[in-house]
Write an enzyme that holds these catalytic residues in place. Structure first.
Site, PDB file in Angstrom:
ATOM      1  N   PHE A 198      -6.459  -1.281  -4.976  1.00 36.04           N
ATOM      2  CA  PHE A 198      -5.735  -0.046  -5.279  1.00 36.04           C
ATOM      3  C   PHE A 198      -4.241  -0.345  -5.219  1.00 36.04           C
ATOM      4  O   PHE A 198      -3.717  -0.714  -4.175  1.00 36.04           O
ATOM      5  CB  PHE A 198      -6.068   1.104  -4.320  1.00 36.04           C
ATOM      6  CG  PHE A 198      -5.318   2.351  -4.704  1.00 36.04           C
ATOM      7  CD1 PHE A 198      -5.807   3.201  -5.690  1.00 36.04           C
ATOM      8  CD2 PHE A 198      -4.086   2.651  -4.133  1.00 36.04           C
ATOM      9  CE1 PHE A 198      -5.090   4.325  -6.093  1.00 36.04           C
ATOM     10  CE2 PHE A 198      -3.357   3.773  -4.534  1.00 36.04           C
ATOM     11  CZ  PHE A 198      -3.862   4.613  -5.513  1.00 36.04           C
TER      12      PHE A 198
ATOM     13  N   ASP B 101       1.021  -6.549  -1.648  1.00 37.78           N
ATOM     14  CA  ASP B 101       1.187  -5.097  -1.697  1.00 37.78           C
ATOM     15  C   ASP B 101       0.931  -4.556  -0.298  1.00 37.78           C
ATOM     16  O   ASP B 101      -0.213  -4.361   0.099  1.00 37.78           O
ATOM     17  CB  ASP B 101       0.226  -4.477  -2.720  1.00 37.78           C
ATOM     18  CG  ASP B 101       0.371  -2.950  -2.785  1.00 37.78           C
ATOM     19  OD1 ASP B 101       1.041  -2.363  -1.905  1.00 37.78           O
ATOM     20  OD2 ASP B 101      -0.202  -2.344  -3.720  1.00 37.78           O
TER      21      ASP B 101
ATOM     22  N   LYS C 196       5.494   4.081   1.050  1.00 41.67           N
ATOM     23  CA  LYS C 196       4.953   4.985   2.074  1.00 41.67           C
ATOM     24  C   LYS C 196       5.829   5.069   3.329  1.00 41.67           C
ATOM     25  O   LYS C 196       6.843   5.738   3.307  1.00 41.67           O
ATOM     26  CB  LYS C 196       3.505   4.602   2.378  1.00 41.67           C
ATOM     27  CG  LYS C 196       2.617   4.811   1.138  1.00 41.67           C
ATOM     28  CD  LYS C 196       1.141   4.907   1.409  1.00 41.67           C
ATOM     29  CE  LYS C 196       0.415   5.418   0.175  1.00 41.67           C
ATOM     30  NZ  LYS C 196      -0.509   4.485  -0.432  1.00 41.67           N
TER      31      LYS C 196
END
Ligand SMILES: *Cc1c(COP(=O)(O)O)cnc(C)c1O
Length: 427
Positions: A149, A236, A276
């Protein structure tokens, strides 16, 4: 999808109805309407208090409405919010120096959302491969993992294997090779399959896939293989980074320092992607970090964003990263993660509904003993909600447990009691 909102007040029902009527149906939220947050808690519109066990997908690692981060935002918002990158501003350079020293890279490219940062990393990787590595134009291939993802843009979904995320969004972007996650043999074979491999994009732990933690040593071995083939290792860490897994970065491995990658990390990515929690969940901020040999391929006009690196984002991110260090959130996540998994395993030994507990630091999941199509995990999350804890199923039968990292041991024990009580209702 039809859903029953048992026990919801008419106020909540009316607000959910508005979203259903006027908003696109691109999410399927748990039926609860929140209007306030502080630390590990959120409150619904009727004043009921909940533990937040999702932390906005690990964006709110520092806890809801952290006063230092919100204070930095308010101060900057009242001073200067946006200049665009057409002009300099007095916050950007300060942030850039702070974040690069914090994570041990020469340079940063600031963006806003995680998906944008992933896109940015892919573009930098491709450009590096043509201009430095010498791959013939338009031939670059980037290796990615199954069940990844990385966000929702057209290019990113091009290499997703979530049919729901892809169906009828084609045609897709070319230039990606998909291999199984946690499989260095497959990586080696892919690296050897072509001289035109530019990069390997990987999540240190696959969060959305259900908190899939790879075998010990996987990342280090993958990095070594990439190095041997002159291929960029792109991490990531949008979800795993910023103290979530008990280290500043999940790629820090077992290095217990609080200095991030200034010290010798287990794996030093060539390109690091953050999002985030780099803003503590108060404002969209993302960043791509790399050393000069890679980042310098980007020249004026070749990449950008109107809001990327704006003064509010810069001030917020510095404050959010200071909180991580000042409040020792990595250490807290590591210590409390062990206690949480121990407690969950004890519950699993008494209740066969939990078939597996896994995770690292405070990024954890339980696997419910049912198939992926069953709505049992959803029903369990509704029950958690009724007892004052908010969590959400991911990939059908897995429930992620990722509270803000400011949680205390007593609160973890309280949450374990809630979880067991709710699960016992399904016995
Ligand atoms: C959330 C996430 C993204 C995308 O971030 P957005 O801000 O939603 O675009 C990318 N990669 C990982 C690993 C994520 O968890």
């Amino acid at each position: 999808m039809e859903q029953t909102h048992q026990g919801l007040s008419s106020k909540s029902e009316a607000l959910i109805e508005k979203e259903n009527k006027y908003g696109a149906h691109n999410y399927h939220p748990l039926p609860v309407v929140l209007d306030r947050g502080e630390g590990v808690f959120v409150w619904d519109v009727d004043g009921k208090k909940y533990y937040d066990f999702l932390s906005a997908y690990s964006a709110v690692n520092q806890g809801h409405c952290h006063p230092k981060i919100v204070g930095a935002m308010v101060k900057q918002a009242q001073t200067l919010t946006l200049t665009s990158r057409a002009f300099h501003n007095d916050q950007l350079g300060v942030f850039e120096e702070y974040v690069t020293k914090y994570f041990g890279f020469d340079k940063v490219l600031p963006m806003n959302t995680g998906a944008e940062a992933v896109e940015t990393a892919l573009k930098i990787c491709r450009k590096w491969s043509y201009e430095v590595k010498g791959i013939p134009e338009n031939q670059a291939q980037i290796i990615v993992c199954e069940n990844n993802f990385h966000g929702r843009t057209t290019t990113i979904i091009s290499f997703s294997n979530d049919e729901n995320a892809r169906k009828n969004f084609g045609p897709f972007t070319e230039g990606f090779i998909k291999i199984p996650y946690d499989d260095t043999d497959a990586l080696e074979a892919a690296l050897k399959s072509s001289p035109n491999i530019a990069g390997f994009l990987v999540e240190p732990i696959q969060g959305e896939a259900g908190v899939y933690v790879p075998t010990e040593g996987y990342l280090a071995k993958a990095k070594a293989l990439c190095e041997a083939h002159n291929v960029l290792f792109i991490a990531d860490e949008v979800q795993t980074g910023i103290a979530r897994t008990g280290r500043l970065l999940a790629t820090c491995g077992n290095c217990s320092c609080t200095k991030g990658c200034e010290n010798t990390p287990e794996v030093k990515p060539d390109i690091l992607i953050l999002g985030k929690a780099i803003s503590g969940g108060v404002y969209p901020v993302s960043a791509v970090l790399a050393n000069d040999g890679i980042m310098n391929v980007i020249k004026p006009g070749q990449h950008g964003s109107t809001f990327g690196g704006n003064p509010v984002a810069a001030a917020v991110a510095v404050a959010a990263l200071e909180v991580v260090r000042d409040e020792k959130l990595s250490e807290n996540a590591e210590r409390l993660g062990i206690i949480l998994r121990k407690g969950l395993n004890e519950i699993a030994s008494r209740n066969s509904l939990i078939s597996l507990v896994r995770g690292k630091g405070l990024l954890n999941a339980i696997v419910i003993d049912c198939d992926e199509e069953s709505d049992l995990a959803w029903q369990i999350c509704l029950k958690f909600r009724d007892y004052g804890l908010l969590a959400k199923p991911t990939h059908g039968n897995k429930i992620r447990f990722a509270p803000p990292l400011v949680i205390t041991e007593a609160q973890i024990q309280d949450c374990l009691a809630i979880i067991e009580k709710a699960l016992n209702d399904f016995k």
